[in-house]
Scaffold this active site. Structure first.
Site, PDB file in Angstrom:
ATOM      1  N   ASP A  27      -7.135  -0.969  -0.826  1.00 33.09           N
ATOM      2  CA  ASP A  27      -6.034  -1.919  -0.923  1.00 33.09           C
ATOM      3  C   ASP A  27      -6.114  -2.937   0.200  1.00 33.09           C
ATOM      4  O   ASP A  27      -6.582  -2.641   1.295  1.00 33.09           O
ATOM      5  CB  ASP A  27      -4.680  -1.181  -0.846  1.00 33.09           C
ATOM      6  CG  ASP A  27      -4.438  -0.337  -2.083  1.00 33.09           C
ATOM      7  OD1 ASP A  27      -4.883  -0.739  -3.166  1.00 33.09           O
ATOM      8  OD2 ASP A  27      -3.821   0.742  -1.945  1.00 33.09           O
ATOM      9  N   HIS A  28      -5.638  -4.132  -0.093  1.00 33.41           N
ATOM     10  CA  HIS A  28      -5.559  -5.152   0.941  1.00 33.41           C
ATOM     11  C   HIS A  28      -4.273  -4.913   1.720  1.00 33.41           C
ATOM     12  O   HIS A  28      -3.235  -4.649   1.127  1.00 33.41           O
ATOM     13  CB  HIS A  28      -5.545  -6.535   0.287  1.00 33.41           C
ATOM     14  CG  HIS A  28      -5.819  -7.634   1.257  1.00 33.41           C
ATOM     15  ND1 HIS A  28      -4.919  -8.025   2.203  1.00 33.41           N
ATOM     16  CD2 HIS A  28      -6.905  -8.416   1.446  1.00 33.41           C
ATOM     17  CE1 HIS A  28      -5.433  -9.013   2.923  1.00 33.41           C
ATOM     18  NE2 HIS A  28      -6.642  -9.269   2.481  1.00 33.41           N
ATOM     19  N   PRO A  29      -4.327  -4.983   3.056  1.00 36.42           N
ATOM     20  CA  PRO A  29      -3.109  -4.646   3.810  1.00 36.42           C
ATOM     21  C   PRO A  29      -1.898  -5.506   3.441  1.00 36.42           C
ATOM     22  O   PRO A  29      -0.774  -5.018   3.462  1.00 36.42           O
ATOM     23  CB  PRO A  29      -3.528  -4.853   5.275  1.00 36.42           C
ATOM     24  CG  PRO A  29      -4.880  -5.458   5.263  1.00 36.42           C
ATOM     25  CD  PRO A  29      -5.465  -5.236   3.921  1.00 36.42           C
ATOM     26  N   ARG A  76       3.638  -1.593  -4.732  1.00 31.16           N
ATOM     27  CA  ARG A  76       2.252  -1.574  -5.172  1.00 31.16           C
ATOM     28  C   ARG A  76       1.998  -0.695  -6.398  1.00 31.16           C
ATOM     29  O   ARG A  76       1.321  -1.118  -7.336  1.00 31.16           O
ATOM     30  CB  ARG A  76       1.348  -1.144  -4.001  1.00 31.16           C
ATOM     31  CG  ARG A  76      -0.043  -1.701  -4.048  1.00 31.16           C
ATOM     32  CD  ARG A  76      -0.919  -1.085  -2.944  1.00 31.16           C
ATOM     33  NE  ARG A  76      -0.651  -1.578  -1.600  1.00 31.16           N
ATOM     34  CZ  ARG A  76      -1.246  -2.641  -1.064  1.00 31.16           C
ATOM     35  NH1 ARG A  76      -2.118  -3.330  -1.762  1.00 31.16           N
ATOM     36  NH2 ARG A  76      -0.968  -3.007   0.168  1.00 31.16           N
TER      37      ARG A  76
END
Lengths: 400, 400
Positions: B233-235, B288
């Site tokens: 995942d992208h932060p 998310r």
């Protein structure tokens, strides 16, 4: 700021016209600038490199931008206008290197295809940094580090055993492509001393990453067997990996039998190599949990720092798993000047990573901090012989 | 084999004396050799580079050795003898570059410290590749990729969220240090065209890796907040990462709002950006799992290949997670000639990775396959003017 003193770096006297943005290209031109090249960053008026607005902004300055754009001057140019393109052509006439990280085809559409560049300046080394290379079915695809990690195979080998393929956190494919580009450009400059001519250099993110698999690719090509994800364990060496001292983890890499003997000697576990349960690597790998328990039991008797001293003294590669706070305070990192402070006028000191490759005769240095957007537009246009009235006209037309 | 034709590569005419072994150094000199340098690999008689015996051996040949030692000649020299060291001095007299990856101090003990090298050949560019750098408290420590990954901070940012720090599978710190060394050497050659003098270049594994953290280091230095391990995942971006089409995973990297609009447009999920639950990145990141489910539900309606075509056509960076089998058969990788076959006399064709950076005027090429141990000893000693009787004497003394 005042004109920087004449560069004494390895690439002193080399002028780089830098059309790049974001990461792979700016990293490449930062490496060239650190080596003393005169890097001219060409940015879109009123907009500039998107990284100017990315990451943590302190007092209006992106530290991410500042660290990857040190040692550069900035000129704004609207390349969608004929005037803007004419100025770019003038810049290229006097330059040694052009670097861009557009998608393949964009330079042609701007009117700066190969033939045009060659006619403007046959000594120009022109470098394209892109995702997949400019030939082949994916040439036109947009690229991004995460995708290049997926498509180079990197994710397929990264991750804990039994887990999913995993991205490596730093955007390595950008950085590796930028570094390969810097190497390719410098090699092309060396060729120019012999041939008198420039040439085209190309560095693609997927290609660069794929060249970094070492024995993993060699083994696959030799056997057709896919490497498995093994996390921190070595696929065929045991004991090896992360172990636990009294106060935390120690990474130990006994990479061959000699070093393994030293390791087990320091731990007073030399008997292991004579025990019929453990006397080959194969047997030890099959009994990894037992070996791990034996090693951890011994390591638990002392502090991490003590073991690291003892093991290093015995020639066993080992060390702590350090987070970035620990790394940036580590006495070795400080001794290597891998954290530097750059005075950014109007902002005060900005901390950033130092120079990864050291030259003692023509050392890397910070000649100037990262530029404001268009900070050197007037200076550079004056160098090209454009007068104040012309600047007014260009400014009014939104060209600079 | 017959004498190779005169090199047309970028580094044609550059002679490299290569004292390196295993990976970081041989990778550096391979890069120089691919560019046309004449690389002379100096090995211990009867032993040689340990990689000759590592990895899968097919018909007596290590494919791992073959792929990292193409474009080199091999001379055996016992550097513990005065005769051996005298021959090395003769080689260095005619050379442009020396590369070694001993621990700091070894060259001095062999009698080839800085001053001696300078007196032998003031035009020599001498490069040390090591673990931590030759100055500082850890200078004498043995280095190994796993330890450099631990101590550079790489492991601390790599790994699934909530999991342990994780090694990245390829030995990246070796390869990055080798590539930086090749860049530093080439820059020093460029400096020599101006100064007439060689100099000392140093590339350390930990320093090189630390320079590759991009925004992760910039953010830490700006804020003092440690980056968290976020896996795929992208932060701070959502949706972003690995999603599931009908027949497998797709990596998608909508790196900014424009690309995210395109992505959700192709998925017919544009409403998401107008929904008050999801209309900012912050809200989306907090939700998310919901976003992931929405995207996966749409992606499940088509095959992976179809989505990849559609998304790329819309300018959304995306691709498959490929394993090495898929990578090495991929039409783009083949179009880029990133797999090459080298005919290894007596062994047949050996497959290996191709040239990661492309130069069109002076292209990289394979001038010769990896050498047998000492294959070019007689040829190189003849070039130094040693006659057959002398060779006999050196052979009998175990010096070559």
């Amino acid at each position: 700021m005042a004109e920087a003193p004449a560069s004494q770096g390895a690439l002193a006297g080399i002028r780089v016209i830098d059309l790049t943005r974001v990461l792979s290209g700016p990293f490449c031109t930062m490496l060239l600038g650190d080596m003393g090249a005169d890097v001219v960053k060409v940015e879109t008026p009123g907009e500039g490199d998107p990284v100017r607005g990315q990451g943590v902004i302190r007092d209006g300055l992106s530290w991410y931008f500042a660290s990857f754009n040190r040692n550069k001057r900035s000129i704004t140019l609207n390349l969608r206008t004929g005037d803007g393109r004419a100025i770019l052509a003038d810049l290229l006439r006097e330059a040694d290197v052009l670097v861009e990280n557009f998608r393949p085809g964009v330079m042609e559409r701007l009117g700066f295809g190969r033939e045009r560049l060659d006619s403007i300046n046959p000594r120009l080394v022109s470098c394209s940094i892109n995702g997949f290379g400019s030939a082949g079915p994916y040439a036109d695809r947009p690229a991004f580090d995460f995708i290049a990690q997926a498509m180079s195979g990197l994710m397929s080998v990264n991750g804990p055993p039994g887990g999913d393929p995993l991205r490596t956190a730093p955007p390595l494919t950008d950085l590796v492509a930028g570094l390969y580009a810097a190497f390719g450009i410098t090699a092309a400059l060396q060729a120019r001393t012999r041939t008198g001519r420039g040439q085209q250099v190309e560095s693609a993110m997927v290609n660069g990453m794929l060249s970094m698999f070492a024995y993993l690719s060699a083994e696959y090509l030799a056997t057709g067997r896919l490497p498995q994800r093994t996390g921190n364990d070595h696929p065929i060496l045991c004991p090896y990996g992360l172990f636990h001292a009294a106060d935390g983890e120690v990474a130990v890499a006994p990479a061959n039998e000699t070093i393994l003997r030293r390791f087990l000697g320091v731990l007073e576990l030399s008997w292991i190599l004579d025990d019929p349960r453990y006397d080959t690597n194969e047997k030890r790998t099959a009994r990894r949990p037992e070996l791990r328990a034996l090693v951890d039991q011994r390591l638990a008797t002392r502090q991490r720092g003590e073991w690291i001293e003892l093991l290093n003294a015995a020639g066993v590669p080992c060390g702590r798993v350090m987070n970035l706070a620990e790394v940036f305070e580590d006495p070795q990192i400080l001794a290597q000047e891998m954290v530097i402070e750059v005075d950014q006028p109007g902002h005060g000191p900005v901390r950033m990573t130092g120079f990864p490759v050291k030259l003692d005769g023509t050392p890397c240095s910070i000649a100037r901090p990262a530029p404001g957007l268009g900070e050197h537009t007037a200076e550079l246009l004056a160098e090209l012989g454009r007068d104040e009235a012309e600047l007014e006209r260009l400014r009014a037309g939104g060209i600079i």
